[in-house]
Design an enzyme around this catalytic site. Structure first.
Site, mmCIF file in Angstrom:
data_model
loop_
_atom_site.group_PDB
_atom_site.id
_atom_site.type_symbol
_atom_site.label_atom_id
_atom_site.label_comp_id
_atom_site.label_asym_id
_atom_site.label_seq_id
_atom_site.Cartn_x
_atom_site.Cartn_y
_atom_site.Cartn_z
ATOM 1 N N SER A 63 -36.551 -6.335 37.554
ATOM 2 C CA SER A 63 -35.417 -6.616 36.770
ATOM 3 C C SER A 63 -35.757 -7.918 35.509
ATOM 4 C CB SER A 63 -34.388 -7.471 37.605
ATOM 5 O OG SER A 63 -33.852 -6.231 38.287
ATOM 6 N N LYS A 66 -35.519 -6.468 32.375
ATOM 7 C CA LYS A 66 -34.157 -6.566 31.641
ATOM 8 C C LYS A 66 -34.136 -7.464 30.468
ATOM 9 C CE LYS A 66 -31.943 -5.031 36.006
ATOM 10 N NZ LYS A 66 -31.202 -5.493 37.336
ATOM 11 N N TYR A 191 -35.232 3.770 32.713
ATOM 12 C CA TYR A 191 -35.083 2.473 33.199
ATOM 13 C C TYR A 191 -36.031 2.261 34.345
ATOM 14 C CZ TYR A 191 -32.715 -0.669 36.393
ATOM 15 O OH TYR A 191 -32.189 -1.836 37.470
ATOM 16 N N TYR A 243 -28.311 -12.956 39.617
ATOM 17 C CA TYR A 243 -27.052 -12.312 40.126
ATOM 18 C C TYR A 243 -26.053 -13.221 40.797
ATOM 19 C CZ TYR A 243 -31.003 -9.193 39.545
ATOM 20 O OH TYR A 243 -32.060 -8.460 39.194
ATOM 21 N N VAL A 261 -36.990 -7.860 41.948
ATOM 22 C CA VAL A 261 -37.226 -7.619 43.330
ATOM 23 C C VAL A 261 -38.644 -7.277 43.690
ATOM 24 C CG1 VAL A 261 -34.848 -6.704 43.909
ATOM 25 C CG2 VAL A 261 -36.512 -4.943 43.145
HETATM 26 N N1 GLN Z 1 -35.477 -1.387 39.685
HETATM 27 C C1 GLN Z 1 -34.514 -2.236 40.402
HETATM 28 C C2 GLN Z 1 -33.268 -1.589 40.505
HETATM 29 O O1 GLN Z 1 -32.889 -0.915 39.839
HETATM 30 C C3 GLN Z 1 -34.520 -3.470 39.902
HETATM 31 C C4 GLN Z 1 -33.334 -4.408 40.664
HETATM 32 C C5 GLN Z 1 -34.078 -6.093 40.865
HETATM 33 O O2 GLN Z 1 -35.158 -6.165 40.346
HETATM 34 N N2 GLN Z 1 -33.058 -6.712 41.097
HETATM 35 O O3 GLN Z 1 -32.754 -1.554 41.852
#
Ligand code: GLN
Length: 307
Positions: A63, A66, A191, A243, A261
């Site tokens: 993430s 992002k 993505y 989050y 993650v």
């Molecule tokens: N690729 C992961 C997902 O879509 C990214 C989530 C994350 O890093 N929090 O679940």
């Protein structure tokens, strides 16, 4: 400030915590990573870096990507993007479906999954398809990190595509509300490739310095974003970067930051430095346990926080 000494102290102090938390196993390829690893790098305005641990080891940035895709999208779409994705903290897990239904398919912010998927959808519409959009994200990542060999890991991307139900559900829900322009599977697949970008803490820390210096990389002197755009991304990282643990992170660490993650976290100290930390075991919110702790120790020891 003796950064070398401070990083060494942190490395010593986190040792007893290295076995706490769990690696992300909902993406099977990530569950194979050796869990008790740690790395941390800071990058200063003159390009000088200080590191401890496995700072050259590549890991899945997940993430954190992002922030990179959103930087590109905000530069491409300007404020019209905010019709499709909001700027409020969600207070919900990164992959939650509930809020999206109540809020008519408009994700709360670009750092939860639904928001990042909409950003990829927008990039694909603008650049003319999945291949072109991914190339733009990859090239932007290579440029800001000054590392032309950065790639995404196709094994991680494929592994996530095989367990994509929830992200597909988020996308289908957005489509049902008319907030989707391209083929759902194509967008989600792209993505996942973006999330599977592999970088080291040295790469990531170097890459994020444009956000510490108002959109302009002080090392290369390249301007990637305007001051106003960089300010907004930092505000989003502070309020939404972790989050439903964003408040706690601001409370304990006090820096704009984004987690993934894969166990990575990037943070910026405005006008001073960018930081990347990595340790694969996660807390209950999907953020690196030791990574969070290391950043908390760093801001406590140095007094460097935005508050
Ligand atoms: N690729 C992961 C997902 O879509 C990214 C989530 C994350 O890093 N929090 O679940």
């Amino acid at each position: 400030m003796n950064y070398k000494k401070i990083l060494k102290e942190i490395e010593t102090e986190i040792q007893s915590e290295l076995k706490k938390g769990k690696v992300a196993d909902y993406i099977p390829a990530l569950a194979e990573v050796e869990p008790n690893q740690f790395a941390m790098t800071i990058t200063l305005a003159d390009g000088k870096q200080y590191s401890v641990g496995k700072s050259k080891e590549y890991f899945s940035i997940q993430s954190i990507s992002k922030v990179l895709a959103f930087s590109l999208a905000i530069d491409t779409y300007s404020t019209s993007l905010y019709k499709r994705v909001g700027v409020e903290p969600s207070g919900s897990p990164f992959n939650s479906l509930v809020q999206l239904e109540y809020e008519n398919g408009i994700p709360r912010n670009p750092f939860i999954n639904a928001g990042a998927i909409v950003v990829m959808d927008a990039l694909m519409s603008h650049f003319g398809g999945d291949y072109a959009a991914l190339e733009k994200v990859m090239n932007f990542t290579r440029e800001i990190s000054d590392n032309p060999i950065i790639q995404f890991d196709p094994i991680v991307a494929k592994s996530e595509m095989e367990h994509a139900s929830r992200n597909l559900a988020l996308s289908q829900l957005m489509k049902s509300f008319g907030n989707f322009e391209n083929d759902v599977h194509e967008v989600v697949r792209t993505y996942f490739k973006q999330c599977a970008i592999s970088m080291s803490t040295e790469d990531l820390s170097r890459a994020m310095i444009y956000l510490a210096f108002n959109g302009k990389d002080p090392i290369s002197n390249k301007e990637f974003l305007t001051e106003a755009q960089a300010k907004r991304i930092n505000a989003l990282m502070l309020t939404c970067g972790h989050y439903d643990a964003s408040g706690e992170f601001a409370f304990n660490v006090g820096l704009p930051a984004k987690s993934g993650v894969g166990g990575g976290i990037v943070a910026v100290v405005p006008n001073i430095m960018s930081i990347a930390v990595w340790s694969p075991r996660l807390n209950a919110y999907g953020n690196s346990h030791v990574g969070t702790l290391a950043l908390q120790l760093f801001t406590t020891k140095t007094g460097l926080s935005i508050f």
